[in-house]
Design a protein around this motif. Sequence first.
Motif, PDB file in Angstrom:
ATOM      1  N   THR B 190       0.872  -1.032  -0.001  1.00 14.86           N
ATOM      2  CA  THR B 190      -0.074   0.025  -0.028  1.00 14.86           C
ATOM      3  C   THR B 190       0.984   1.189  -0.055  1.00 14.86           C
ATOM      4  N   MET B 191       0.725   2.113  -0.911  1.00 14.94           N
ATOM      5  CA  MET B 191       1.368   3.247  -0.981  1.00 14.94           C
ATOM      6  C   MET B 191       1.135   4.431   0.070  1.00 14.94           C
ATOM      7  N   LYS B 194       4.671   8.793   2.621  1.00 14.81           N
ATOM      8  CA  LYS B 194       5.888   8.722   3.724  1.00 14.81           C
ATOM      9  C   LYS B 194       6.853   9.848   3.239  1.00 14.81           C
ATOM     10  N   ALA B 216      -2.859   8.139   2.513  1.00 11.59           N
ATOM     11  CA  ALA B 216      -2.328   7.773   1.039  1.00 11.59           C
ATOM     12  C   ALA B 216      -2.877   8.838   0.115  1.00 11.59           C
ATOM     13  N   GLY B 217      -2.210  10.037  -0.314  1.00 10.79           N
ATOM     14  CA  GLY B 217      -2.984  11.219  -0.676  1.00 10.79           C
ATOM     15  C   GLY B 217      -4.184  11.405  -0.155  1.00 10.79           C
ATOM     16  N   ILE B 219      -6.781   9.598  -1.104  1.00 10.28           N
ATOM     17  CA  ILE B 219      -7.860   8.274  -1.551  1.00 10.28           C
ATOM     18  C   ILE B 219      -7.078   7.154  -0.900  1.00 10.28           C
ATOM     19  N   ALA B 222      -9.488   4.065  -1.112  1.00 13.68           N
ATOM     20  CA  ALA B 222      -9.094   3.412  -2.553  1.00 13.68           C
ATOM     21  C   ALA B 222      -7.911   2.888  -2.640  1.00 13.68           C
ATOM     22  N   GLU B 223      -6.699   3.312  -2.133  1.00 14.46           N
ATOM     23  CA  GLU B 223      -5.475   2.673  -2.209  1.00 14.46           C
ATOM     24  C   GLU B 223      -5.338   1.378  -1.544  1.00 14.46           C
TER      25      GLU B 223
END
Lengths: 259, 557
Positions: B190-191, B194, B216-217, B219, B222-223
């Motif tokens: 998962t991004m 960071k 994560a941004g 979203i 969704a990520e």
Amino acid sequence: MSNNSDSKKKNKKQSETTLEMVPVFIMGKKYDVPATLTIQKAFEYAGYQLVRGCGCRGGICGACGTVYRFPDSYRIEVGLACQTVVKPNMYISQIPFFPANKAVYDIEELEPTGSTVTALYPEIFKCVGCGTCTRSCPMDIDVMEYISRAIRGDIAGAAELSFDCVMCGLCTARCPSELVQYNIGILTRRLYGRHIAKRAKHLEDAVENVKQKKFDKGIKKLKKMDIDKLKAVYSARETEPQFGPEEWEPENKDYLITE
Amino acid sequence: MAYTPELRKLIKRVEKTRPARVERKKRGEEFPAQSLKEREDILKYHPDFKDEGRSEIRVGPSKGYKISNEIVELLHAKSRVSPDLLDLSNPDYEIDILIIGGGGAGTSAALMARENGAKVIIATKLRHGDANTMMAEGGIQAATKNRKDSPYYHYLDAMGGGHFTNVPELVETLVNDAPLALKWLESLGTMFSKFDDGRLKTMHGGGTSRRRMHYAGDITGAEIMRTIRDEARNHKDDIRVLEFSPAVELIVNEKGHCAGAILYNLETEEYIIVKAKATIIATGGSGRLHMQNFMTTNHYGATADGLIMAYRAGVSLNFLHTVQYHPTGAVFPEQAEGLLITEKFRGAGANIVNIDGEQFVYEREPRDVEASTIIRECKGVGKGVPIPAGKFGVWLDSPMIDILKGKGTIRKEFPGKWILFKRYDIDITKDPMLIYPTLHYQNGGLEINSKCETSLPGLYAGGEVSGGIHGENRLMGNSLLDVTVFGRIAGKAAAGYAKTKFRDGKLTLDHVTKYHKELEKEGVDVGGRVSPMLLPDYSNPEVREKQLTTKYLGTIR
């Protein structure tokens, strides 16, 4: 009863005179719908109860990829049905599903390189660089560019550029070289998240601290507290400043790990 | 759909007070937060406190409990299937674990069940991943920075947010398992946002005392959802997904164990029998019931199906007397109505201001307090901003974020919202957004323990469908956490149950027959209603009126 339906008719007339209506063609069939509606709501206004092609209704799940075209235009245009407002004389068709291949892999075992991507999706080399995918993206992602970054082995670049992808599949539906761009995109993002981005050391420590039950005593105390005392402890807790430095530390360190 | 000239004029007032507000924010001066006593008073403006919005359940294990009319109506309805007409002796599928719902909780459960040796079917109403998890924007809470934060403070914050009504064991599990859940997501790729050295970026959310919202941004959900869905798709031999096949009734065998469910293929209109050794309900929430006619941020399928099925099978309900209204849903333009504007905007520094550009609320109150204060400003104080459709809203002053944190911050941190509003000719880096509270989350649900067990042996529940974790009000960032933590627990526990505790027996729908009899005995007028609802109906009522043959028999309706 008849009174009711009479007044309903009147209402309808009234509302239609105040509402600006536009003609749209749903799969070739003409309906007049209010000009302010999204394509999704236009389907519903026309009388459809959607099963396919409708998900979050908020522009993020990718269920409602839609193509449309205007008479006398050669261009195929695209949008998410829940986000795109109707325009007069649109010819609309949803693409709620498109067959797509998905490589199966063990993310742990993979190397974050271009050859990983090309081995799992060898058809990526068929890309002719036509840019149809980019023009077909309702999220305005430069799809072709992330595909070429993936081919070049720039996994981080591909991951970053494809980050907003909602996986609606419109790129794939229109690609003359039969690539499944969005599955390539998520592969690069997972490769990046798993193998390129540095691991969070503090996260590992936190897991270990819980495992060693370092906070159990504190939480037990809270669990046993009567509600008034709990409220007092809650109200007295320190709050980290919103824009303070990352290194901020509270005065009370009793329930923290300070070494 | 750019702002109308009238609204443009009103925006001038916001611009006028903005510089001073930005200066105050820079100095760290916040609008005063409300005391616990003040919170109590303001909550009278909350829709939960409208008595006409609730009624008593007249049958079943939580008989006498007063909850939203819209849910009660579905409980006071008959099954979609007639128990006598179904032959259960030849199941279409036999499997270790049936998971009902393909969102964050269901998918996490599937992955953990598989890891623990079980074969799984996920039955989902829409596509795999079409769920509120996908729409969660702001982030996921976890105390991962133990020099300044720990599960102790996470526990305290969650309890305070829930007005100290939360079930302590469930909160304890939530906060203790939080770092582990996050680590699991990180290891799946998962991004998360960071720093270069790998440290996770974190921020505040409403009611948090420490910055522990990971994201994560804009979203985050969704990520997370697309990552775990991709992982599930990598195990297609063990995890089979039946899309467009919602469950409509649970099956309870003669030994009193839950033994699967009846599914309904939305396209072929067939009923399908799935026999399972353990069943997990992960059907999510109920925003699409539009309680008190509120708009909602929820996805199309959020219609309380799991609640209804499990209730008929004898599982009690809790905390459903409270419904969460997200303070900031879009009210303009009309096409975006109900759309979630993440709390992260406030976390990043945007003020909420009234028609005169004045602040009237601290931006990081718990959600019910924040929402109530906005409703009071519009309905009680009369300083709401009138909107063309005859409604009111207040301003969320997003341009402050770029001023405070540097030009380009909004485009970088809120790419989803920026592009969305750009489509409506509104540039949120320059102009504020119009918002109003919107139906967002089902605080309560099925009663579970910290192993996700319900009172029915073999039936587990996890995620928004369950109740108790968040008490009467959930904090931001605790729902993505909830689905991950309790989804994982449910999957593991169900796999263990399937191996050792399941007792085979004849499949029955006797509980449905019994429920029908009770409805009759109590004289409940079901008015021909059947439930679960499965999907809301937004089709044009005038067209509906002309569909004269929907109830006739023939080759085509």
